[in-house]
Design a protein around this motif. Structure first.
Motif, PDB file in Angstrom:
ATOM      1  N   MET A   1       0.840  -1.198   0.000  1.00 43.64           N
ATOM      2  CA  MET A   1       0.000   0.000   0.000  1.00 43.64           C
ATOM      3  C   MET A   1       0.877   1.251   0.000  1.00 43.64           C
ATOM      4  SD  MET A   1      -2.920   1.175   2.711  1.00 43.64           S
ATOM      5  CE  MET A   1      -4.310   0.401   1.868  1.00 43.64           C
ATOM      6  N   LYS A   2       0.492   2.249  -0.813  1.00 40.52           N
ATOM      7  CA  LYS A   2       1.195   3.528  -0.856  1.00 40.52           C
ATOM      8  C   LYS A   2       0.390   4.524  -0.029  1.00 40.52           C
ATOM      9  CE  LYS A   2       2.845   7.143  -3.877  1.00 40.52           C
ATOM     10  NZ  LYS A   2       2.821   7.708  -5.219  1.00 40.52           N
ATOM     11  N   VAL A   3       0.997   5.079   1.018  1.00 40.58           N
ATOM     12  CA  VAL A   3       0.317   6.022   1.907  1.00 40.58           C
ATOM     13  C   VAL A   3       0.712   7.447   1.517  1.00 40.58           C
ATOM     14  CG1 VAL A   3      -0.014   6.737   4.303  1.00 40.58           C
ATOM     15  CG2 VAL A   3       0.269   4.313   3.753  1.00 40.58           C
ATOM     16  N   GLU A   4      -0.285   8.341   1.471  1.00 41.53           N
ATOM     17  CA  GLU A   4      -0.060   9.740   1.104  1.00 41.53           C
ATOM     18  C   GLU A   4      -0.868  10.658   2.010  1.00 41.53           C
ATOM     19  OE1 GLU A   4       0.684   9.915  -3.590  1.00 41.53           O
ATOM     20  OE2 GLU A   4      -1.357   9.334  -3.055  1.00 41.53           O
ATOM     21  N   LEU A   5      -0.463  11.910   2.066  1.00 46.02           N
ATOM     22  CA  LEU A   5      -1.207  12.951   2.767  1.00 46.02           C
ATOM     23  C   LEU A   5      -1.904  13.798   1.711  1.00 46.02           C
ATOM     24  CD1 LEU A   5       1.487  13.916   5.402  1.00 46.02           C
ATOM     25  CD2 LEU A   5      -0.540  12.491   5.734  1.00 46.02           C
ATOM     26  N   SER A   6      -3.242  13.887   1.794  1.00 43.66           N
ATOM     27  CA  SER A   6      -4.035  14.572   0.768  1.00 43.66           C
ATOM     28  C   SER A   6      -4.821  15.723   1.393  1.00 43.66           C
ATOM     29  CB  SER A   6      -5.020  13.591   0.118  1.00 43.66           C
ATOM     30  OG  SER A   6      -4.332  12.515  -0.446  1.00 43.66           O
ATOM     31  N   PRO A   7      -4.394  16.971   1.138  1.00 40.89           N
ATOM     32  CA  PRO A   7      -5.136  18.115   1.662  1.00 40.89           C
ATOM     33  C   PRO A   7      -6.525  18.199   1.027  1.00 40.89           C
ATOM     34  CG  PRO A   7      -2.946  18.771   0.934  1.00 40.89           C
ATOM     35  CD  PRO A   7      -3.172  17.361   0.456  1.00 40.89           C
ATOM     36  N   LEU A   8      -7.524  18.540   1.832  1.00 38.73           N
ATOM     37  CA  LEU A   8      -8.872  18.757   1.320  1.00 38.73           C
ATOM     38  C   LEU A   8      -8.906  20.060   0.534  1.00 38.73           C
ATOM     39  CD1 LEU A   8     -10.956  17.715   4.459  1.00 38.73           C
ATOM     40  CD2 LEU A   8     -10.366  16.328   2.471  1.00 38.73           C
ATOM     41  N   VAL A   9      -9.940  20.233  -0.286  1.00 36.35           N
ATOM     42  CA  VAL A   9     -10.089  21.441  -1.108  1.00 36.35           C
ATOM     43  C   VAL A   9     -11.196  22.292  -0.492  1.00 36.35           C
ATOM     44  CG1 VAL A   9     -10.679  22.300  -3.397  1.00 36.35           C
ATOM     45  CG2 VAL A   9      -9.328  20.207  -3.164  1.00 36.35           C
ATOM     46  N   TYR A  10     -10.930  23.570  -0.332  1.00 29.86           N
ATOM     47  CA  TYR A  10     -11.886  24.499   0.266  1.00 29.86           C
ATOM     48  C   TYR A  10     -12.114  25.695  -0.641  1.00 29.86           C
ATOM     49  CZ  TYR A  10     -10.981  21.985   4.616  1.00 29.86           C
ATOM     50  OH  TYR A  10     -10.863  21.011   5.572  1.00 29.86           O
ATOM     51  N   VAL A  11     -13.304  26.292  -0.541  1.00 23.45           N
ATOM     52  CA  VAL A  11     -13.609  27.533  -1.251  1.00 23.45           C
ATOM     53  C   VAL A  11     -13.009  28.704  -0.482  1.00 23.45           C
ATOM     54  CG1 VAL A  11     -15.465  29.055  -2.036  1.00 23.45           C
ATOM     55  CG2 VAL A  11     -15.709  26.584  -2.254  1.00 23.45           C
ATOM     56  N   ARG A  12     -13.109  28.650   0.851  1.00 22.75           N
ATOM     57  CA  ARG A  12     -12.517  29.657   1.732  1.00 22.75           C
ATOM     58  C   ARG A  12     -11.578  28.975   2.701  1.00 22.75           C
ATOM     59  NH1 ARG A  12     -18.003  31.668   3.154  1.00 22.75           N
ATOM     60  NH2 ARG A  12     -18.615  32.803   1.316  1.00 22.75           N
ATOM     61  N   GLN A  13     -10.604  29.725   3.174  1.00 26.71           N
ATOM     62  CA  GLN A  13      -9.649  29.185   4.135  1.00 26.71           C
ATOM     63  C   GLN A  13     -10.373  28.848   5.446  1.00 26.71           C
ATOM     64  OE1 GLN A  13      -6.644  31.953   5.450  1.00 26.71           O
ATOM     65  NE2 GLN A  13      -5.211  30.311   5.932  1.00 26.71           N
ATOM     66  N   PRO A  14     -10.330  27.575   5.880  1.00 26.16           N
ATOM     67  CA  PRO A  14     -10.996  27.179   7.126  1.00 26.16           C
ATOM     68  C   PRO A  14     -10.117  27.504   8.338  1.00 26.16           C
ATOM     69  CG  PRO A  14      -9.928  25.292   6.166  1.00 26.16           C
ATOM     70  CD  PRO A  14      -9.714  26.435   5.204  1.00 26.16           C
ATOM     71  N   GLU A  15     -10.672  27.312   9.532  1.00 27.98           N
ATOM     72  CA  GLU A  15      -9.863  27.481  10.747  1.00 27.98           C
ATOM     73  C   GLU A  15      -8.754  26.427  10.799  1.00 27.98           C
ATOM     74  OE1 GLU A  15     -12.055  27.609  14.383  1.00 27.98           O
ATOM     75  OE2 GLU A  15     -13.114  29.439  13.819  1.00 27.98           O
ATOM     76  N   HIS A  16      -9.117  25.173  10.577  1.00 23.12           N
ATOM     77  CA  HIS A  16      -8.143  24.074  10.547  1.00 23.12           C
ATOM     78  C   HIS A  16      -8.281  23.344   9.210  1.00 23.12           C
ATOM     79  CE1 HIS A  16      -8.281  24.797  14.903  1.00 23.12           C
ATOM     80  NE2 HIS A  16      -7.013  24.435  14.842  1.00 23.12           N
ATOM     81  N   TRP A  17      -7.242  23.396   8.411  1.00 27.11           N
ATOM     82  CA  TRP A  17      -7.254  22.767   7.078  1.00 27.11           C
ATOM     83  C   TRP A  17      -7.169  21.253   7.249  1.00 27.11           C
ATOM     84  CZ3 TRP A  17      -6.386  26.240   2.727  1.00 27.11           C
ATOM     85  CH2 TRP A  17      -6.555  25.606   1.500  1.00 27.11           C
ATOM     86  N   GLY A  18      -8.122  20.524   6.674  1.00 26.11           N
ATOM     87  CA  GLY A  18      -8.138  19.067   6.760  1.00 26.11           C
ATOM     88  C   GLY A  18      -7.138  18.429   5.823  1.00 26.11           C
ATOM     89  N   ILE A  19      -6.371  17.491   6.362  1.00 30.95           N
ATOM     90  CA  ILE A  19      -5.407  16.733   5.562  1.00 30.95           C
ATOM     91  C   ILE A  19      -5.668  15.254   5.838  1.00 30.95           C
ATOM     92  CG2 ILE A  19      -2.979  16.252   5.116  1.00 30.95           C
ATOM     93  CD1 ILE A  19      -2.416  19.143   6.101  1.00 30.95           C
ATOM     94  N   GLU A  20      -6.102  14.530   4.807  1.00 30.21           N
ATOM     95  CA  GLU A  20      -6.429  13.112   4.960  1.00 30.21           C
ATOM     96  C   GLU A  20      -5.199  12.229   4.783  1.00 30.21           C
ATOM     97  OE1 GLU A  20     -10.985  12.601   3.540  1.00 30.21           O
ATOM     98  OE2 GLU A  20      -9.519  12.800   1.929  1.00 30.21           O
ATOM     99  N   VAL A  21      -5.130  11.190   5.587  1.00 29.83           N
ATOM    100  CA  VAL A  21      -4.113  10.148   5.433  1.00 29.83           C
ATOM    101  C   VAL A  21      -4.778   9.054   4.606  1.00 29.83           C
ATOM    102  CG1 VAL A  21      -2.543   8.569   6.607  1.00 29.83           C
ATOM    103  CG2 VAL A  21      -3.199  10.714   7.722  1.00 29.83           C
ATOM    104  N   THR A  22      -4.301   8.869   3.372  1.00 33.11           N
ATOM    105  CA  THR A  22      -4.937   7.910   2.474  1.00 33.11           C
ATOM    106  C   THR A  22      -3.940   6.858   2.012  1.00 33.11           C
ATOM    107  OG1 THR A  22      -4.490   9.256   0.511  1.00 33.11           O
ATOM    108  CG2 THR A  22      -6.604   9.606   1.614  1.00 33.11           C
ATOM    109  N   GLY A  23      -4.476   5.684   1.711  1.00 28.83           N
ATOM    110  CA  GLY A  23      -3.661   4.602   1.172  1.00 28.83           C
ATOM    111  C   GLY A  23      -4.238   4.135  -0.143  1.00 28.83           C
ATOM    112  N   SER A  24      -3.371   3.947  -1.127  1.00 31.60           N
ATOM    113  CA  SER A  24      -3.825   3.418  -2.417  1.00 31.60           C
ATOM    114  C   SER A  24      -3.208   2.040  -2.614  1.00 31.60           C
ATOM    115  CB  SER A  24      -3.461   4.355  -3.565  1.00 31.60           C
ATOM    116  OG  SER A  24      -2.069   4.550  -3.624  1.00 31.60           O
ATOM    117  N   LEU A  25      -4.008   1.182  -3.194  1.00 34.46           N
ATOM    118  CA  LEU A  25      -3.605  -0.209  -3.353  1.00 34.46           C
ATOM    119  C   LEU A  25      -3.770  -0.616  -4.807  1.00 34.46           C
ATOM    120  CD1 LEU A  25      -2.653  -2.555  -1.598  1.00 34.46           C
ATOM    121  CD2 LEU A  25      -5.024  -3.171  -1.287  1.00 34.46           C
TER     122      LEU A  25
END
Length: 110
Positions: A46-70
């Protein structure tokens, strides 16, 4: 015609992955930061990556997902992983939130 062009690439699956540790460290340039996340992936290949979420406006805390691709079939053995991401351009007004499959952690970043 080459063999690669006659066969489609193998299917891949992307899903959230849990993490055990997450930390924000200063980058090399002034006012820059790096997110470092580590844990155990459920499949050896499995390849693990950090994927920032996309927002229209800058949020208080920017979400960054830990994802795995197989790609294709997963090799059923766990393995440690460590991934990092420069936080340039992905900081919220207060900081970031790391989002795993079953856990979340918020960091205030100056």
């Amino acid at each position: 015609m080459s063999e690669d062009s006659t066969h489609p690439p193998p299917p891949s699956s992307v899903r959230p992955v849990d993490f055990e540790e997450a930390r924000v460290v200063p980058g090399v340039a002034p006012d820059s930061f790096i997110l470092i996340v580590s844990g155990t992936k459920p499949y050896l290949n499995m390849k693990v990556e950090l994927s920032p979420l996309v927002y229209v406006r800058q949020p208080e805390h920017w979400g960054i997902e830990v994802t795995g691709s197989l790609p294709g079939v997963g090799l059923p053995a766990t393995a440690p992983y460590t991934v990092s991401l420069s936080l340039d351009g992905v900081l919220g007004t207060e900081g970031i939130e790391v989002i795993g499959a079953r856990n979340r952690r918020t960091f205030d970043v100056p």
